[in-house]
Design a protein around this motif. Structure first.
Motif, PDB file in Angstrom:
ATOM      1  N   ILE A 174      19.901 -23.750-107.897  1.00 50.38           N
ATOM      2  CA  ILE A 174      20.262 -23.576-109.310  1.00 50.38           C
ATOM      3  C   ILE A 174      19.015 -23.879-110.142  1.00 50.38           C
ATOM      4  O   ILE A 174      18.029 -24.424-109.634  1.00 50.38           O
ATOM      5  CB  ILE A 174      21.453 -24.469-109.722  1.00 50.38           C
ATOM      6  CG1 ILE A 174      21.092 -25.961-109.567  1.00 50.38           C
ATOM      7  CG2 ILE A 174      22.677 -24.147-108.880  1.00 50.38           C
ATOM      8  CD1 ILE A 174      20.745 -26.627-110.865  1.00 50.38           C
ATOM      9  N   ALA A 175      19.082 -23.551-111.424  1.00 51.81           N
ATOM     10  CA  ALA A 175      17.920 -23.821-112.278  1.00 51.81           C
ATOM     11  C   ALA A 175      18.377 -24.057-113.702  1.00 51.81           C
ATOM     12  O   ALA A 175      19.415 -23.542-114.138  1.00 51.81           O
ATOM     13  CB  ALA A 175      16.927 -22.658-112.227  1.00 51.81           C
ATOM     14  N   ILE A 176      17.599 -24.848-114.420  1.00 56.30           N
ATOM     15  CA  ILE A 176      17.765 -25.012-115.864  1.00 56.30           C
ATOM     16  C   ILE A 176      16.622 -24.263-116.528  1.00 56.30           C
ATOM     17  O   ILE A 176      15.445 -24.540-116.259  1.00 56.30           O
ATOM     18  CB  ILE A 176      17.771 -26.504-116.261  1.00 56.30           C
ATOM     19  CG1 ILE A 176      18.998 -27.197-115.653  1.00 56.30           C
ATOM     20  CG2 ILE A 176      17.768 -26.662-117.779  1.00 56.30           C
ATOM     21  CD1 ILE A 176      19.047 -28.701-115.912  1.00 56.30           C
ATOM     22  N   VAL A 177      16.965 -23.294-117.351  1.00 56.83           N
ATOM     23  CA  VAL A 177      15.964 -22.388-117.922  1.00 56.83           C
ATOM     24  C   VAL A 177      16.231 -22.206-119.413  1.00 56.83           C
ATOM     25  O   VAL A 177      17.319 -22.502-119.901  1.00 56.83           O
ATOM     26  CB  VAL A 177      15.988 -21.008-117.216  1.00 56.83           C
ATOM     27  CG1 VAL A 177      15.649 -21.142-115.738  1.00 56.83           C
ATOM     28  CG2 VAL A 177      17.346 -20.328-117.402  1.00 56.83           C
ATOM     29  N   PRO A 178      15.250 -21.702-120.170  1.00 61.22           N
ATOM     30  CA  PRO A 178      15.501 -21.383-121.577  1.00 61.22           C
ATOM     31  C   PRO A 178      16.605 -20.342-121.719  1.00 61.22           C
ATOM     32  O   PRO A 178      16.740 -19.424-120.895  1.00 61.22           O
ATOM     33  CB  PRO A 178      14.144 -20.830-122.051  1.00 61.22           C
ATOM     34  CG  PRO A 178      13.143 -21.431-121.128  1.00 61.22           C
ATOM     35  CD  PRO A 178      13.838 -21.509-119.803  1.00 61.22           C
ATOM     36  N   ARG A 179      17.378 -20.483-122.757  1.00 59.73           N
ATOM     37  CA  ARG A 179      18.534 -19.606-122.976  1.00 59.73           C
ATOM     38  C   ARG A 179      18.150 -18.126-123.022  1.00 59.73           C
ATOM     39  O   ARG A 179      18.921 -17.254-122.601  1.00 59.73           O
ATOM     40  CB  ARG A 179      19.220 -20.008-124.285  1.00 59.73           C
ATOM     41  CG  ARG A 179      20.442 -19.171-124.630  1.00 59.73           C
ATOM     42  CD  ARG A 179      21.000 -19.571-125.981  1.00 59.73           C
ATOM     43  NE  ARG A 179      22.097 -18.711-126.389  1.00 59.73           N
ATOM     44  CZ  ARG A 179      22.648 -18.727-127.589  1.00 59.73           C
ATOM     45  NH1 ARG A 179      22.218 -19.569-128.502  1.00 59.73           N
ATOM     46  NH2 ARG A 179      23.643 -17.908-127.891  1.00 59.73           N
ATOM     47  N   SER A 180      16.952 -17.832-123.518  1.00 58.67           N
ATOM     48  CA  SER A 180      16.541 -16.434-123.641  1.00 58.67           C
ATOM     49  C   SER A 180      16.440 -15.724-122.303  1.00 58.67           C
ATOM     50  O   SER A 180      16.447 -14.490-122.254  1.00 58.67           O
ATOM     51  CB  SER A 180      15.199 -16.337-124.370  1.00 58.67           C
ATOM     52  OG  SER A 180      14.207 -17.087-123.709  1.00 58.67           O
ATOM     53  N   MET A 181      16.372 -16.482-121.193  1.00 62.63           N
ATOM     54  CA  MET A 181      16.305 -15.833-119.887  1.00 62.63           C
ATOM     55  C   MET A 181      17.602 -15.106-119.554  1.00 62.63           C
ATOM     56  O   MET A 181      17.641 -14.290-118.633  1.00 62.63           O
ATOM     57  CB  MET A 181      15.966 -16.866-118.803  1.00 62.63           C
ATOM     58  CG  MET A 181      14.611 -17.553-118.983  1.00 62.63           C
ATOM     59  SD  MET A 181      13.231 -16.403-119.222  1.00 62.63           S
ATOM     60  CE  MET A 181      13.253 -15.494-117.698  1.00 62.63           C
TER      61      MET A 181
ATOM     62  N   VAL B  41      21.517 -21.823-114.813  1.00 63.28           N
ATOM     63  CA  VAL B  41      21.801 -20.538-114.189  1.00 63.28           C
ATOM     64  C   VAL B  41      22.306 -20.796-112.770  1.00 63.28           C
ATOM     65  O   VAL B  41      21.720 -21.589-112.016  1.00 63.28           O
ATOM     66  CB  VAL B  41      20.562 -19.611-114.211  1.00 63.28           C
ATOM     67  CG1 VAL B  41      19.347 -20.261-113.564  1.00 63.28           C
ATOM     68  CG2 VAL B  41      20.862 -18.273-113.540  1.00 63.28           C
ATOM     69  N   LEU B  42      23.424 -20.161-112.435  1.00 56.39           N
ATOM     70  CA  LEU B  42      24.126 -20.413-111.168  1.00 56.39           C
ATOM     71  C   LEU B  42      24.154 -19.150-110.310  1.00 56.39           C
ATOM     72  O   LEU B  42      24.233 -18.034-110.830  1.00 56.39           O
ATOM     73  CB  LEU B  42      25.552 -20.881-111.435  1.00 56.39           C
ATOM     74  CG  LEU B  42      25.720 -22.113-112.334  1.00 56.39           C
ATOM     75  CD1 LEU B  42      27.199 -22.336-112.644  1.00 56.39           C
ATOM     76  CD2 LEU B  42      25.107 -23.341-111.671  1.00 56.39           C
ATOM     77  N   PRO B  43      24.156 -19.326-108.993  1.00 58.59           N
ATOM     78  CA  PRO B  43      24.222 -18.169-108.083  1.00 58.59           C
ATOM     79  C   PRO B  43      25.662 -17.701-107.878  1.00 58.59           C
ATOM     80  O   PRO B  43      26.613 -18.383-108.286  1.00 58.59           O
ATOM     81  CB  PRO B  43      23.637 -18.740-106.789  1.00 58.59           C
ATOM     82  CG  PRO B  43      24.027 -20.187-106.817  1.00 58.59           C
ATOM     83  CD  PRO B  43      23.969 -20.593-108.262  1.00 58.59           C
TER      84      PRO B  43
ATOM     85  N   PHE C 102      24.881 -17.515-116.349  1.00 63.87           N
ATOM     86  CA  PHE C 102      24.312 -18.559-117.200  1.00 63.87           C
ATOM     87  C   PHE C 102      25.455 -19.331-117.856  1.00 63.87           C
ATOM     88  O   PHE C 102      26.381 -18.735-118.403  1.00 63.87           O
ATOM     89  CB  PHE C 102      23.411 -17.955-118.272  1.00 63.87           C
ATOM     90  CG  PHE C 102      22.156 -17.335-117.718  1.00 63.87           C
ATOM     91  CD1 PHE C 102      20.967 -18.045-117.704  1.00 63.87           C
ATOM     92  CD2 PHE C 102      22.171 -16.047-117.201  1.00 63.87           C
ATOM     93  CE1 PHE C 102      19.806 -17.486-117.200  1.00 63.87           C
ATOM     94  CE2 PHE C 102      21.010 -15.473-116.691  1.00 63.87           C
ATOM     95  CZ  PHE C 102      19.829 -16.197-116.690  1.00 63.87           C
ATOM     96  N   LYS C 103      25.342 -20.655-117.819  1.00 60.81           N
ATOM     97  CA  LYS C 103      26.364 -21.504-118.412  1.00 60.81           C
ATOM     98  C   LYS C 103      25.701 -22.501-119.381  1.00 60.81           C
ATOM     99  O   LYS C 103      24.635 -23.047-119.087  1.00 60.81           O
ATOM    100  CB  LYS C 103      27.090 -22.300-117.325  1.00 60.81           C
ATOM    101  CG  LYS C 103      27.965 -21.451-116.403  1.00 60.81           C
ATOM    102  CD  LYS C 103      29.233 -21.000-117.100  1.00 60.81           C
ATOM    103  CE  LYS C 103      30.160 -20.276-116.139  1.00 60.81           C
ATOM    104  NZ  LYS C 103      31.434 -19.887-116.800  1.00 60.81           N
TER     105      LYS C 103
END
Length: 302
Positions: free
Chosen positions: A240-247, A169-171, A257-258
């Motif tokens: 930035i963050a790496i998160v579960p796709r459902s977010m 996820v990017l700002p 989200f990329k």
């Protein structure tokens, strides 16, 4: 003492108004039936039947007693049905803890399905940190947890409910926004917002190890307990963050989200204590698997 069989004798005689036919229906002889009716009247202190050589009739007290004993037998039948439902896990109480991030994936679908299938179960849902969920199961304060797989599963049963890819996820205004897929090596030098390992070790390790496998050592800027807070802070430009796709289902206008190249996959599991004999656990797990399978199919077509 009046027993249920005495009431059955009475009701059968009241419906036939004939000692011989009543005895035949009850599979007993007539003299024991007569004695039991007499004992019942003695116990109640009222006369239930007028008897003559030609016929048997209910007294006013007998008519009222017949109506009221109908309620007794109806309640008894309901009690039997309730006991059977409880034994099968279709009635009772169930306490379920869940991680907040699963509120964006499988928990709503699981809850809706289970509540519709088993309306007689009192379902109590509590949002809890992953750190506490396994402890709650082990201590018995919760029956089932919906969470990432615990590191220590001794004494626990688990079943996989849902698998989903991780995404970045990017700002606003980020240099990688124009790319359709992000190579993890391009995240070198970025400030990461991540869940602390003590809160969610499975999630933390998947993110950290994924980066290390691609030659990137994450620069941890913030450690945040909740996934939705992490996404919000990315939207504020704090990293930035790496998160579960459902977010992605948060649908924030400030974040993008990329997909990641060779994205890691995180598992959401149902966890319960192996010696917890609450029969509602089995029905919940079965219903949860059905709901999760449907959610997975929808994710694949999204």
């Amino acid at each position: 003492m009046i027993e249920l069989r005495h009431l059955q004798y009475f009701r059968t005689l009241a419906e036939t108004l004939h000692f011989g036919r009543a005895a035949e229906r009850l599979h007993i002889s007539q003299p024991p039936l007569s004695r039991q009716i007499a004992l019942l009247e003695e116990e109640l202190g009222v006369k239930l039947f007028d008897r003559s050589r030609r016929r048997v009739e209910l007294t006013e007290a007998g008519q009222r007693f017949y109506l009221d004993t109908g309620t007794v037998f109806a309640a008894f039948e309901q009690a039997k049905r309730n006991a059977l439902a409880a034994a099968r896990g279709a009635a009772g109480e169930l306490s379920v803890g869940f991680m907040m991030s699963t509120a964006y994936s499988v928990t709503p679908a699981i809850t809706r399905r289970y509540a519709a299938q088993f309306p007689q179960v009192s379902l109590k849902l509590t949002e809890t940190l992953p750190l506490d969920l396994a402890q709650d199961i082990s201590s018995g304060s919760k029956d089932v947890a919906i969470m990432y797989r615990p590191q220590d599963c001794s004494g626990l049963e688990t079943v996989t409910l849902f698998r989903e890819e991780m995404t970045v996820v990017l700002p606003p205004g980020h240099r990688l926004l124009a790319q359709s897929v992000i190579d993890p090596r391009e995240l070198a030098g970025e400030t990461f917002i991540i869940v602390p390992r003590r809160i969610a070790p499975a999630l933390h390790d998947i993110i950290f190890n994924y980066c290390l496998q691609h030659g990137v050592t994450p620069n941890i800027g913030l450690e945040i307990n909740m996934q939705q807070t992490i996404v919000n802070l990315v939207g504020e430009g704090l990293g930035i963050a790496i998160v579960p796709r459902s977010m992605c289902n948060m649908r924030l206008a400030t974040t993008t989200f990329k997909p990641l190249r060779d994205a890691p996959v995180i598992e959401v599991v149902a966890v319960w204590k192996e010696d917890n004999h609450n029969p509602c656990i089995a029905t919940f797990i079965e219903s949860a698997q059905q709901a999760s399978a449907q959610a997975s199919r929808e994710q694949q077509t999204a």
